[in-house]
Write an enzyme that holds these catalytic residues in place. Sequence first.
Site, PDB file in Angstrom:
ATOM      1  N   HIS A   1      45.389  25.260 -47.985  1.00  0.00           N
ATOM      2  CA  HIS A   1      45.741  25.509 -46.581  1.00  0.00           C
ATOM      3  C   HIS A   1      44.631  26.278 -45.862  1.00  0.00           C
ATOM      4  O   HIS A   1      44.360  26.037 -44.676  1.00  0.00           O
ATOM      5  CB  HIS A   1      47.050  26.296 -46.501  1.00  0.00           C
TER       6      HIS A   1
ATOM      7  N   HIS B   1      46.823  25.444 -54.356  1.00  0.00           N
ATOM      8  CA  HIS B   1      47.496  24.785 -53.228  1.00  0.00           C
ATOM      9  C   HIS B   1      47.401  25.641 -51.969  1.00  0.00           C
ATOM     10  O   HIS B   1      47.099  25.128 -50.883  1.00  0.00           O
ATOM     11  CB  HIS B   1      48.958  24.534 -53.580  1.00  0.00           C
ATOM     12  N   GLU B   2      47.651  26.930 -52.109  1.00  0.00           N
ATOM     13  CA  GLU B   2      47.599  27.815 -50.938  1.00  0.00           C
ATOM     14  C   GLU B   2      46.177  27.935 -50.394  1.00  0.00           C
ATOM     15  O   GLU B   2      45.976  28.027 -49.184  1.00  0.00           O
ATOM     16  CB  GLU B   2      48.164  29.193 -51.295  1.00  0.00           C
TER      17      GLU B   2
ATOM     18  N   HIS C   1      42.540  25.055 -42.596  1.00  0.00           N
ATOM     19  CA  HIS C   1      42.352  25.871 -41.402  1.00  0.00           C
ATOM     20  C   HIS C   1      40.880  25.924 -41.021  1.00  0.00           C
ATOM     21  O   HIS C   1      40.513  25.788 -39.845  1.00  0.00           O
ATOM     22  CB  HIS C   1      42.894  27.279 -41.653  1.00  0.00           C
TER      23      HIS C   1
END
Length: 225
Positions: free
Chosen positions: A102, A98-99, A106
Amino acid sequence: MFFDSTFLLLVPAMLISIYAQSKISSTFNKYSRVKSYNGYTGAQVARIILDDSGLHNVPIELVSGKLSDHYDPRQKVLRLSQDVYYSNSVASIGVAAHEVGHAIQHKNSYAPLIIRNTIVPAVNIGSNFSWILFVLGLMLGIRPLITFGILLFSAVVVFQIITLPVEFNASSRALKILKSRNILYPDEVKGAQKVLSAAAMTYVAATLMAISQLLRLIVISDRDR
């Protein structure tokens, strides 16, 4: 002012927040005891997905705290908590992926993430000074100060609302990659999805709380006219 009937506006959001925190804690703990068949740790999975996405320059760092995992867009660093970094559980792999989602957002200039990052300074000011200005406005009877306090807090609400698609999209990306790369098997993906769904509920709860707080400010302002 602080112990009046307007507190009732916060009760539903408070109850949902309590439930959401309980849900993520119990779900993460449950699936942290389910070891993945392939045996990858959270850090290994994060590195695999980062490299596959062309993000070789994004380092992975260990950070203190429980479920303190996050991607820092300013320094372009992925930070994983000890429970996620070293563990090969379904829960840890889901959180790590999940991280990384991100980080991919980006890289791809995902619009909601860009907007959220842009308004962070305004949100920080709003969260720190909105209530101070609002209370001073009430005490001194200065309507423009009350209104400005409400407007500042509105930035916090906007931030929370924009956070929802950012988080949902990161989870969706993570689950697709975990499945397509065979990092997790189908039953394991379902477990990771439950963990990420429980985490998403905390963001929904935070958004509802922010909206409820804003409504409370407006009600208090109108009542003080």
